[in-house]
Scaffold this motif. Structure first.
Motif, short mmCIF file in Angstrom:
data_model
loop_
_atom_site.label_atom_id
_atom_site.label_comp_id
_atom_site.label_asym_id
_atom_site.label_seq_id
_atom_site.Cartn_x
_atom_site.Cartn_y
_atom_site.Cartn_z
N UNK A 1 29.68 -37.77 -22.83
CA UNK A 1 28.62 -37.68 -22.09
C UNK A 1 27.48 -36.80 -22.53
N UNK A 2 26.23 -37.37 -22.57
CA UNK A 2 24.92 -36.75 -23.23
C UNK A 2 24.72 -35.41 -22.82
N UNK B 1 31.09 -44.16 -9.32
CA UNK B 1 30.59 -45.11 -10.16
C UNK B 1 30.55 -46.28 -9.84
N UNK C 1 35.42 -36.49 -21.67
CA UNK C 1 34.21 -36.61 -21.08
C UNK C 1 33.12 -36.03 -21.41
N UNK D 1 22.82 -42.85 -13.78
CA UNK D 1 23.90 -43.56 -14.22
C UNK D 1 25.23 -42.71 -14.53
N UNK D 2 24.98 -41.34 -14.64
CA UNK D 2 26.06 -40.47 -14.75
C UNK D 2 26.38 -40.59 -16.40
N UNK D 3 25.24 -41.23 -17.10
CA UNK D 3 25.69 -41.07 -18.71
C UNK D 3 25.17 -39.88 -19.12
N UNK D 4 24.32 -39.26 -18.48
CA UNK D 4 23.73 -37.90 -19.27
C UNK D 4 23.81 -36.96 -18.00
N UNK D 5 24.29 -35.59 -18.64
CA UNK D 5 24.50 -34.79 -17.54
C UNK D 5 23.47 -33.74 -17.37
N UNK E 1 29.08 -47.12 -23.50
CA UNK E 1 28.30 -46.71 -22.20
C UNK E 1 28.82 -48.06 -21.01
N UNK F 1 19.31 -42.67 -17.09
CA UNK F 1 20.78 -42.15 -17.63
C UNK F 1 21.41 -41.01 -16.86
N UNK G 1 31.08 -35.92 -12.42
CA UNK G 1 32.42 -36.33 -13.33
C UNK G 1 33.54 -36.04 -12.32
N UNK H 1 31.93 -46.13 -20.11
CA UNK H 1 31.50 -44.98 -19.50
C UNK H 1 31.40 -45.35 -17.84
N UNK H 2 30.64 -46.38 -17.54
CA UNK H 2 30.36 -46.81 -16.31
C UNK H 2 31.36 -46.93 -15.24
N UNK H 3 32.72 -47.14 -15.91
CA UNK H 3 33.90 -47.73 -14.94
C UNK H 3 34.06 -46.52 -14.18
N UNK H 4 34.53 -46.80 -12.93
CA UNK H 4 34.81 -45.89 -11.86
C UNK H 4 36.21 -45.18 -12.06
N UNK I 1 37.13 -40.67 -17.29
CA UNK I 1 36.78 -41.28 -18.53
C UNK I 1 37.80 -40.95 -19.63
#
Lengths: 218, 231
Positions: A217-218, B75, A213, B50-54, A84, B47, B69, A87-90, A93
């Protein structure tokens, strides 16, 4: 584009540094590959066509050892949810996916090349004048194998059964790689099998690049 | 225009609803706390931010750019400190920061600076696997601040910290004036002291949005939450 390539390189470099530092993965995978070749030597040592046995041993070693290698390489991403952080990198993905594929391909290629040495030593078959071409087929096969393996390893990352589920999903999907690898080990100049391998690699890389991606991604 | 804009965001996990129709905005430089019981949806919301969860429904925009995305460069404006450190145990503290500096296109010299800011300058060469929970948290904060984000997201930043780590973390966080902070925490007293606004979540629903100032002090907010009711 420069940022994207920098991210690919950063992820690949990090994986390779971790592999070299924590030698458990490399050593256990190599021992696994060695055992496969040695067992083949015991079973088929005195009978059968040595070329056929050597090709079989080489690609079984690559597939089995590669599966173990890919699984463990991805497992480190699950610890502390380190993936994760990546995954935060700009950047898109897919750069993380390509970085993982590059490092896993290098890893599986090294295992494959050392398996070639094991085959030469224990099965007394050095592939004659085609050895360089066969060595060239190994990274091509490794690329297709890892392009699928990395994606599936991330799909199963959260599963407690990852280590048993991954091979069940992975091996059927890499049958074209195994078939092409075995055939090209016999005749590296076979254009049809080479084309199949290149097209398959292209297709699975594009599929992984496009879907990664959504996978992470959740 | 608000710096962060959350519009009618819903997140479902199968039949369970994590966040239900949440709408709020965060202005530039504003510090906001997310309060709520376990399972209220604080972490899910962090989350999503933070864009870890859609999100299943709704939209989130940071600085006017949707977090969908399609615009990954947005980000670079977000930093996250989560429950998990997101660090590699086999790598040293500096190696972890250098990896993230490469991913964010930040000069590697910034890594030492960030380590100093969280009081870990003497631990740069040590593997993270040997770090205590508090040191990991501080390193995690250094990682989140590496690229100087405009929006800092903190999920339970004070949990499990010893006194030294706690003081260090609070002093670093108190120094932010020019960036927005969204902090999800159970530590109401400490959390409320850092923020301008408090949002209360209950079962994924945003039930209250109060300004933290002289008129409405920490104890009053605490009572509101303890009683489980809104204004």
């Amino acid at each position: 584009m420069r940022d994207y390539l920098r991210a690919v390189a950063a992820v690949a470099r990090k994986d390779l540094v971790l592999e070299l530092r924590d030698k458990r993965n490399v050593s256990s995978t190599l021992v696994f590959a060695l055992l496969i070749v040695v067992v083949f030597a015991f079973v088929f040592g005195q009978e059968g066509d040595s070329g056929t046995v050597a090709r079989g041993a080489l690609w079984i070693a690559v597939v089995f050892a590669g599966t173990v290698g890919v699984t463990r390489a991805i497992t480190t991403e699950g610890e502390n949810r380190a993936v994760e952080g990546l995954m935060l990198a700009p950047v898109d993905r897919s750069a993380l996916y390509l970085g993982k594929v590059v490092s896993a391909t290098v890893f599986v290629t090294v295992v494959g090349w050392l398996s070639l040495v094991f085959v030469a030593v224990f099965l007394d078959h050095a592939f004659g004048s085609t050895v360089v071409a066969v060595a060239g087929v190994v990274p091509l096969g490794a690329l297709g194998f890892c392009a699928v393996g990395v994606l599936l390893a991330f799909v199963t990352l959260e599963s407690p059964l990852q280590e048993s589920v991954l091979p069940v999903l992975l091996v059927p999907l890499v049958i074209p790689v195994i078939l092409a690898g075995v055939e090209l080990s016999l005749n590296p100049g076979d254009g049809d099998w080479l084309r199949l391998l290149v097209i398959y690699n292209g297709l699975v890389l594009v599929a992984g690049w496009a879907t990664f991606d959504y996978v992470v991604e959740e | 225009m608000s710096f962060v804009s959350v519009a009618d965001v819903t997140k479902r996990f199968g039949s369970r609803v994590g966040v239900d129709g949440v709408t709020f905005c965060v202005e530039e430089g504003e510090n906001v706390a997310l309060f709520g019981a376990n399972g209220a949806g604080k972490t899910t919301l962090i989350r999503i931010l933070a864009s870890l969860s859609r999100p299943t429904n709704g939209t989130v925009e940071v600085d006017g750019v949707p977090l969908d995305g399609a615009n990954p460069s947005v980000r670079s404006k977000i930093g996250l400190v989560s429950h998990d450190s997101m660090l590699y145990d086999s790598m040293t503290a500096l190696e972890n920061l250098r990896l993230h500096s490469r991913l964010h296109g930040v000069k590697e010299s910034v890594c030492e600076e960030r380590l100093r800011s969280v009081g870990l300058e003497d631990w740069g060469g040590e593997r993270v696997g040997r770090f205590s929970h508090g040191m990991r948290k501080r390193l995690s904060l250094a990682r989140a601040l590496l690229h100087d984000p405009n929006l800092l997201l903190l999920d339970e930043p004070f949990s499990g910290l010893d006194q030294e780590s706690l003081e260090k973390a609070v002093s670093v966080l108190s120094g932010f004036e020019d960036r927005s902070v969204v902090v999800a925490t159970h530590d109401l007293e400490r959390g409320a002291r850092l923020v301008d606004r408090a949002l209360f979540l209950d079962d994924g629903i945003l039930v209250d949005d109060v300004r933290v100032d002289g008129d409405r002090n920490v104890r009053e907010i605490y009572r509101t939450v303890s009683a489980g009711k809104t204004r």
